[in-house]
Design a protein around this motif. Structure first.
Motif: not given
Length: 542
Positions: A423-440
């Motif tokens: 899960v990534i925020q692209l705008l207004p700033k670039f932030v990787i919010l979470e990067k794990k399996p089983n999150i969808l």
């Protein structure tokens, strides 16, 4: 007597990168015959006179030890060890000799100047070439503007020998540090680093298209790094890139390594093309983001929401660098005139999977501005695509989020997703919010469970949540109106073809069931007949 100062510079700048510690005790008591033709211009290595003065006693002692033990052979001098090590990479040696000859012919200097290095090795990326030469010059601790051939070869081999990703990243962050404060880097330096990463990726993947949203894309990165600061330490910026966008910098390093290793070929043939600039790869299909960039640049009559709804080229490049390689695996590149230019074919082949990170194979599956907003519209266009997907959510307050799914979307009451879910925020700033399996999570029909689209490790408080009507989006408890949704398929061509085949079958099956004809015998036992009779209609037509 005149060589005492240069001896100190030699110890600082010309120590062998790998075997320096092993042969260091031979350095001062040995003969430096192989470098005697430098005439003192090779500032980094100029031990010849001092070594000759000491050779009387040093060589006699060596011969005495040899005669006593009968097992030792005469050891090579420190200069010989350096020369033997440096000549292991023939391309670097040839490149150094060519650049030395050109510097001598143009400036009368017995060494290599930055202008000659940049114009011959990095003619298309002069800023990158100057910064790379300055890095090698600083590491060699040379006291003149030029580098001697031995020092140049040594620094090139040190640079080519860097294998650790963190060390590679540190080198490039250091290149773009502030001139007056080399331990810090500002927003301008990071922007220039991003620009060279973007330019190389575009020009060598066949997508040399101007993106008008490039400043906004770069700004999202600098906002995330610096916040309200004007400059930060190199270590902090290195850690940020290592956690978020390290693949972008590694791409540039692969280009520099390939260019330093192959530039001598073009120079020996007296051609302008050096290294990878022999040919530009051609993609099998057109760039899927080119149309969006063209609309953005030319058609000013469209509303802002429609222009900015599709992912711009620079944003796709940024996502490809942040996500795992399974999303950005490039398509097969067909080199032009491969039968007539074998060197161009080999260069394209090398960078088919290494340098071409631009996702030319991404396919737009769903655009809410065109296909309509709603859960049923989303399911119709996304389900059945058996490959990685990117779901971009644009809110009315100008925020953009991305949900990366490494596999096919399916309706379920469970949180799913393999490695690579993000899960990534692209705008207004670039932030990787979470990067794990089983999150969808996707559910629109199963009763008793939350409905809508969700992403996050905590089922009770997901990071990102879209309601069942696909009208609002909630990020960490902050709600916003959903303006548009777009879904990009990141799989190969077969994934899209399979999805289209399934849709065609579904349409044909629906048509078949809609136009089915019943005989009189079938109608007598059909359940609809009993429903009509229960409703009071006794007479009907067959």
């Amino acid at each position: 007597m005149g060589n005492n100062g240069s001896t100190k510079a030699d110890a600082d700048g010309s120590e062998p990168p790998l075997d320096g510690g092993k042969h260091k005790h031979h350095h001062k008591s040995s003969t430096h015959s192989s470098n005697s033709n430098n005439n003192g211009s090779d500032v980094v290595v100029s031990n010849s006179s001092s070594s000759v003065n000491a050779s009387g006693s040093g060589s006699n002692n060596s011969l005495k030890v040899q005669s006593q033990t009968q097992t030792m052979t005469r050891s090579a001098s420190g200069a010989d060890v350096t020369e033997k090590y440096l000549t292991q990479l023939v391309p670097v040696e040839r490149l150094a000799e060519i650049l030395k000859e050109q510097t001598s012919a143009k400036y009368g200097i017995n060494g290599i100047l930055a202008d000659v290095f940049v114009s011959q090795v990095f003619p298309q990326y002069t800023d990158l070439g100057h910064r790379l030469f300055q890095l090698m010059h600083t590491n060699s601790k040379a006291t003149t503007k030029h580098l001697g051939t031995v020092a140049f070869r040594q620094q090139c081999e040190r640079f080519l020998g860097i294998m650790d990703d963190a060390k590679i990243l540190e080198s490039y962050i250091k290149m773009y540090a502030q001139d007056d404060n080399p331990d810090f880097i500002d927003k301008t330096g990071v922007t220039r680093l991003l620009h060279i990463c973007y330019t190389i990726a575009m020009q060598h993947s066949g997508n040399a298209v101007l993106c008008t949203a490039i400043n906004r894309t770069f700004g999202s990165v600098t906002k995330s790094i610096f916040f309200s600061h004007d400059s930060l330490s190199l270590g902090f910026v290195c850690r940020w890139f290592e956690q978020n966008l390290i693949r972008l910098v590694l791409l540039v390093h692969k280009y520099c390594v390939h260019t330093l290793s192959t530039a001598y070929r073009g120079l020996e043939q007296q051609t302008q093309s050096c290294g990878i600039e022999l040919q530009t790869p051609v993609l099998e299909q057109r760039n899927p983001f080119a149309s969006a960039a063209a609309v953005d640049a030319t058609d000013h009559s469209l509303p802002v929401s429609q222009i900015e709804s599709l992912m711009p080229l620079s944003q796709a490049w940024l996502l490809a660098g942040a996500l795992p390689p399974l999303y950005s695996k490039p398509q097969t590149i067909v080199p032009p005139n491969s039968s007539n230019n074998s060197s161009a074919s080999s260069a394209v082949q090398i960078f088919k999977e290494k340098l071409s990170m631009m996702p030319s194979h991404w396919t737009l599956l769903y655009d809410s501005n065109e296909h309509g907003v709603g859960a049923n519209r989303f399911l119709h266009h996304v389900l059945g695509y058996r490959g990685p997907t990117l779901v971009l959510l644009h809110t009315k307050d100008e925020q953009t989020y991305c949900i990366a799914a490494p596999s096919e979307w399916k309706e379920t009451h469970l949180f799913v997703g393999a490695e690579g879910s993000c899960v990534i925020q692209l705008l207004p700033k670039f932030v990787i919010l979470e990067k794990k399996p089983n999150i969808l999570y996707l559910n629109t029909s199963i009763r008793g469970y939350p409905k809508g689209l969700r992403a996050g490790a905590d089922p009770r408080k997901p990071i990102l949540a879209v309601d069942e009507h696909f009208e609002n989006v909630d990020c960490k408890g902050i709600a916003a109106g959903l303006m548009s949704i777009e879904v990009w398929g990141c799989g190969d061509k077969s994934s899209r073809e399979v999805q289209l085949d399934i849709k065609k079958w579904q349409i044909k099956e629906a048509e078949r069931q809609r136009t089915v004809k019943l005989t009189a015998a079938d109608w007598m036992d059909h359940p609809d007949r009993y429903l009509l009779e229960l409703g009071g209609r006794q007479n009907y037509n067959n």
